[in-house]
Design a protein around this motif. Sequence first.
Motif, short mmCIF file in Angstrom:
data_model
loop_
_atom_site.label_atom_id
_atom_site.label_comp_id
_atom_site.label_asym_id
_atom_site.label_seq_id
_atom_site.Cartn_x
_atom_site.Cartn_y
_atom_site.Cartn_z
N ALA A 205 0.32 -0.99 0.04
CA ALA A 205 -0.13 -0.05 -0.08
C ALA A 205 0.87 0.90 0.14
CB ALA A 205 -0.64 -0.04 1.55
N GLU A 206 1.88 1.30 0.77
CA GLU A 206 3.21 3.00 0.43
C GLU A 206 3.05 3.21 -0.44
OE1 GLU A 206 6.40 4.16 3.06
OE2 GLU A 206 6.02 1.63 3.15
N GLU A 207 3.64 1.83 -1.17
CA GLU A 207 4.29 2.18 -2.73
C GLU A 207 3.07 2.27 -3.79
OE1 GLU A 207 7.16 -1.12 -3.97
OE2 GLU A 207 5.26 -2.13 -3.15
N GLN A 208 2.20 2.33 -3.27
CA GLN A 208 0.51 2.58 -4.06
C GLN A 208 0.77 3.55 -3.89
OE1 GLN A 208 -2.51 -0.70 -4.22
NE2 GLN A 208 -0.80 -2.15 -4.56
N LYS A 209 0.51 4.36 -2.37
CA LYS A 209 0.59 5.60 -1.87
C LYS A 209 1.66 6.39 -2.84
CE LYS A 209 -0.52 8.43 1.97
NZ LYS A 209 -0.94 8.77 3.44
N ILE A 210 2.66 6.66 -2.27
CA ILE A 210 4.57 7.81 -2.64
C ILE A 210 4.67 7.09 -3.85
CG2 ILE A 210 4.44 7.67 0.07
CD1 ILE A 210 6.96 5.84 -1.29
N GLY A 211 4.38 6.29 -4.74
CA GLY A 211 5.08 5.95 -5.83
C GLY A 211 6.24 5.75 -5.85
N ASN A 212 6.93 5.53 -7.06
CA ASN A 212 7.91 5.19 -7.56
C ASN A 212 9.19 5.48 -8.70
OD1 ASN A 212 10.62 4.64 -6.95
ND2 ASN A 212 10.00 2.92 -6.32
N HIS A 213 9.95 5.86 -9.54
CA HIS A 213 10.11 6.36 -10.15
C HIS A 213 10.95 5.08 -11.41
CE1 HIS A 213 10.84 10.54 -9.76
NE2 HIS A 213 11.45 10.67 -8.85
N PHE A 214 10.63 4.90 -12.35
CA PHE A 214 10.59 3.64 -13.37
C PHE A 214 11.07 3.63 -14.64
CE2 PHE A 214 6.76 3.04 -10.04
CZ PHE A 214 7.00 1.56 -9.87
N LEU A 215 11.88 3.17 -15.05
CA LEU A 215 12.89 2.86 -16.27
C LEU A 215 11.95 2.01 -17.22
CD1 LEU A 215 16.12 3.87 -15.70
CD2 LEU A 215 14.80 5.82 -16.29
N VAL A 216 12.18 2.25 -18.29
CA VAL A 216 11.35 0.85 -19.38
C VAL A 216 12.48 1.57 -20.71
CG1 VAL A 216 9.22 0.62 -20.71
CG2 VAL A 216 9.53 1.43 -18.98
N ASP A 217 12.88 -0.09 -20.82
CA ASP A 217 13.72 -0.14 -22.18
C ASP A 217 12.67 -1.19 -22.63
OD1 ASP A 217 15.61 0.82 -21.05
OD2 ASP A 217 16.62 -0.80 -20.31
N ILE A 218 12.90 -0.99 -24.11
CA ILE A 218 11.93 -2.15 -25.02
C ILE A 218 12.34 -2.20 -26.00
CG2 ILE A 218 10.18 -2.06 -26.61
CD1 ILE A 218 8.59 -0.18 -24.59
N ASP A 219 12.57 -3.38 -27.01
CA ASP A 219 13.25 -3.53 -28.69
C ASP A 219 11.77 -4.49 -28.80
OD1 ASP A 219 15.85 -2.64 -27.51
OD2 ASP A 219 15.89 -3.95 -26.40
N VAL A 220 11.86 -4.14 -30.37
CA VAL A 220 10.86 -4.38 -31.18
C VAL A 220 11.92 -5.18 -32.65
CG1 VAL A 220 8.45 -4.60 -31.94
CG2 VAL A 220 9.76 -2.97 -30.39
N GLU A 221 11.75 -6.63 -32.39
CA GLU A 221 12.35 -7.10 -33.90
C GLU A 221 11.75 -7.05 -35.07
OE1 GLU A 221 15.42 -9.98 -35.82
OE2 GLU A 221 14.88 -10.69 -33.29
#
Length: 118
Positions: free
Chosen positions: A18-34
Amino acid sequence: MIVSLHGAAFFAYHGFYAEEQKIGNHFLVDIDVEFTPAADTMEDNLDNTVNYEWLYDMVCEEMKINRKLIETVAQAVINQIVQQYPFAISVRVVLKKLNPLLGAKVGHSAVTLSYQKG
C-alpha cells in the motif's frame, strides 16, 4: 531490423505494498521490437517501421494504470505492441523500479519479459 526505446523515465504508483501505491516511485523502461520491414526502408515511410514515439506514448498510458506487479505492466506493454505491430517478430521489455522499498540500498529491481512470434 530492431527499433529500440531505452531509458524512458516515468513516475508511477506500481507496487505490491500500500505504501508503494501511495507514494509512488520512479521507473525506467527499455523496449526492443524486432521485425522484418514490409517495404524498402529507403521509401522513408513511417508506416514501414515501428514508431518509437508511439511506443513512448503507449507506455505512458500503461504506466498510468496502477498495478501491484511490474510484471503485469511489462506484459501489458508487450500486448499493446503485438496488437499495434502484428509484423513484430520479437519484443523485449525491461521494466526497472528505481530504489525499491527493501529496507536496504538498492539501485533498482527489474523484470524482463519477452515475446517471440510463433
